[in-house]
Scaffold this active site. Structure first.
Site, short mmCIF file in Angstrom:
data_model
loop_
_atom_site.label_atom_id
_atom_site.label_comp_id
_atom_site.label_asym_id
_atom_site.label_seq_id
_atom_site.Cartn_x
_atom_site.Cartn_y
_atom_site.Cartn_z
N SER A 43 24.31 16.55 -30.11
CA SER A 43 24.56 16.19 -28.71
C SER A 43 25.23 14.82 -28.62
O SER A 43 24.73 13.85 -29.16
CB SER A 43 23.25 16.10 -27.92
OG SER A 43 22.42 17.17 -28.20
N HIS A 75 25.26 26.82 -28.11
CA HIS A 75 25.61 25.78 -29.07
C HIS A 75 27.06 25.80 -29.52
O HIS A 75 27.39 25.40 -30.63
CB HIS A 75 24.66 25.82 -30.28
CG HIS A 75 23.37 25.14 -29.98
ND1 HIS A 75 23.23 23.78 -30.07
CD2 HIS A 75 22.18 25.61 -29.54
CE1 HIS A 75 22.01 23.44 -29.71
NE2 HIS A 75 21.35 24.53 -29.39
N ARG A 96 24.69 24.45 -34.52
CA ARG A 96 23.38 24.13 -35.08
C ARG A 96 22.33 25.12 -34.57
O ARG A 96 22.35 25.50 -33.42
CB ARG A 96 23.02 22.72 -34.66
CG ARG A 96 21.71 22.21 -35.18
CD ARG A 96 21.47 20.76 -34.80
NE ARG A 96 21.58 19.86 -35.94
CZ ARG A 96 21.97 18.60 -35.85
NH1 ARG A 96 22.34 18.09 -34.71
NH2 ARG A 96 22.03 17.85 -36.95
N THR A 97 21.44 25.53 -35.48
CA THR A 97 20.28 26.33 -35.09
C THR A 97 19.05 25.42 -35.17
O THR A 97 18.83 24.77 -36.19
CB THR A 97 20.11 27.53 -36.05
OG1 THR A 97 21.28 28.35 -35.96
CG2 THR A 97 18.89 28.36 -35.67
N HIS A 98 18.32 25.34 -34.09
CA HIS A 98 17.14 24.47 -34.05
C HIS A 98 15.87 25.22 -34.45
O HIS A 98 15.74 26.42 -34.17
CB HIS A 98 16.95 23.88 -32.65
CG HIS A 98 17.97 22.84 -32.30
ND1 HIS A 98 19.17 23.14 -31.73
CD2 HIS A 98 17.96 21.49 -32.47
CE1 HIS A 98 19.86 22.03 -31.55
NE2 HIS A 98 19.15 21.01 -31.99
N GLU A 197 8.22 14.73 -26.29
CA GLU A 197 6.89 14.24 -26.66
C GLU A 197 6.12 13.78 -25.42
O GLU A 197 6.70 13.39 -24.40
CB GLU A 197 7.00 13.03 -27.60
CG GLU A 197 7.61 13.34 -28.94
CD GLU A 197 9.10 13.65 -28.86
OE1 GLU A 197 9.80 13.06 -28.01
OE2 GLU A 197 9.55 14.51 -29.63
N SER A 216 15.85 17.98 -34.90
CA SER A 216 16.78 18.74 -35.74
C SER A 216 16.93 18.29 -37.19
O SER A 216 17.00 19.13 -38.10
CB SER A 216 18.18 18.72 -35.11
OG SER A 216 18.67 17.39 -35.06
N ASN A 239 18.23 8.62 -24.78
CA ASN A 239 17.15 8.27 -23.84
C ASN A 239 16.11 7.46 -24.58
O ASN A 239 15.97 7.59 -25.79
CB ASN A 239 16.51 9.56 -23.27
CG ASN A 239 15.95 10.45 -24.37
OD1 ASN A 239 16.69 11.20 -25.02
ND2 ASN A 239 14.66 10.36 -24.61
I1 8IG Z 1 18.78 14.18 -26.77
O1 8IG Z 1 13.21 12.04 -26.54
C1 8IG Z 1 16.85 14.04 -27.28
N1 8IG Z 1 16.35 14.83 -28.21
N2 8IG Z 1 11.97 15.00 -29.79
N3 8IG Z 1 12.59 13.50 -28.13
C2 8IG Z 1 12.90 14.51 -29.00
N4 8IG Z 1 14.12 15.02 -29.09
C3 8IG Z 1 15.06 14.49 -28.29
C4 8IG Z 1 14.82 13.47 -27.40
C5 8IG Z 1 13.51 12.94 -27.31
N5 8IG Z 1 15.96 13.20 -26.76
#
Ligand code: 8IG
Length: 276
Positions: A43, A75, A96-98, A197, A216, A239
């Protein structure tokens, strides 16, 4: 809805044999016999591909063995072969595969194993992630120095004891810092997701030594090391992790931070790839 059976879902299948088939597909469809570097775009990093060099071929990932449609929803799903000014062949993975998709680790790391099978000795893994360090701001790229795998899963099967010392290559981090000396680094904690989280989980990650939270890269890095590749990991902090900032996390905010940072970080990444 029924799908074609996925080759990696057959427990009797050899995932490395399927990766070798995928690499043969890529060689045939791109006309590029070997790739030198592989780059997974997470991303916010998507524009980098346009800046790395001359695109030799763009494939729909569904044309390549093991990259079947169900694993790709939302994706993008393209694989691009790019030739750099220095003459390196770069395989750009936009598919990508998560792990949170629930299809198991074989599918998660298939792109990495395929990259290795194309000949790539260097794996560049990028992602969008949450930041724990107070000094980091959304839109800031950081180097991954190490990881903590909190997924409870592994791409390794059986008694496969792989050393993970210097997993995120010190040498490649130095190369990145020669391009941008201001790049900070931190430990990436992979959670399973897809929920973000709780603030308590972020505090736990901080206490155990984490600085970045994501969903990932750790599993992919393990598979890349198993394949003998040298790894560079970079996170775009989109973020502040939950509880680090006062306001709740929103997916829209994450997208917005990624969009705003895209031109700058894509140029940075392209410059780093040019030096590898
Ligand atoms: I974009 O705050 C992104 N991916 N685990 N936590 C987790 N994955 C994320 C976050 C985040 N922001």
């Amino acid at each position: 809805m029924s799908h074609e059976p996925h080759p990696l879902d057959d427990p009797a299948a050899d995932p490395f044999e399927i990766a070798a088939q995928a690499a043969a597909d890529i060689a045939r469809l791109t006309g590029v016999e070997r790739h030198d570097i592989a780059l997974t775009l997470g991303s916010g990093w998507g524009q980098a591909a346009d800046l790395i060099g001359e695109t030799i071929a763009t494939l729909d990932a569904t044309e390549v063995t093991g990259f079947s449609r169900p694993a790709l929803e939302g994706h993008g799903g393209t694989l691009r072969s790019i030739l750099t000014a220095r003459g390196s062949h770069v395989l750009v993975i936009g598919a990508r595969t998560h792990f949170y998709e629930g299809h198991g680790t074989r599918r998660v790391v298939h792109s990495v194993r395929t990259a290795a099978a194309t000949g790539a000795r260097t794996m560049v893994l990028t992602n969008g992630a949450g930041g724990i360090r107070q000094t980091w701001k959304p839109g800031q790229p950081v180097l991954i120095s190490d990881h903590i795998n909190l997924t409870g899963a592994s791409p390794l099967e059986g008694a496969t004891f792989v050393d993970l010392t210097d997993l995120y290559s010190t040498r490649l981090r130095d190369v990145a810092r020669r391009v941008d000396a201001s790049l900070d680094e931190g430990v990436y904690c992979q959670f399973r997701g897809p929920q973000y989280e709780t603030p308590a989980e972020v505090q736990m990650a901080k206490i155990i030594g984490g600085h970045i939270v994501g969903m990932s890269t750790a599993l992919e890095a393990i598979a890349a090391r198993q394949a003998g590749m040298e790894i560079l990991g970079m996170s775009l902090i989109t973020n502040m992790a939950a509880g680090i900032q006062a306001t709740p996390l929103s997916h829209a905010e994450v997208i917005e931070a990624g969009t705003a940072a895209a031109p700058r970080i894509s140029a940075l990444l392209a410059e780093i790839v040019g030096q590898l």
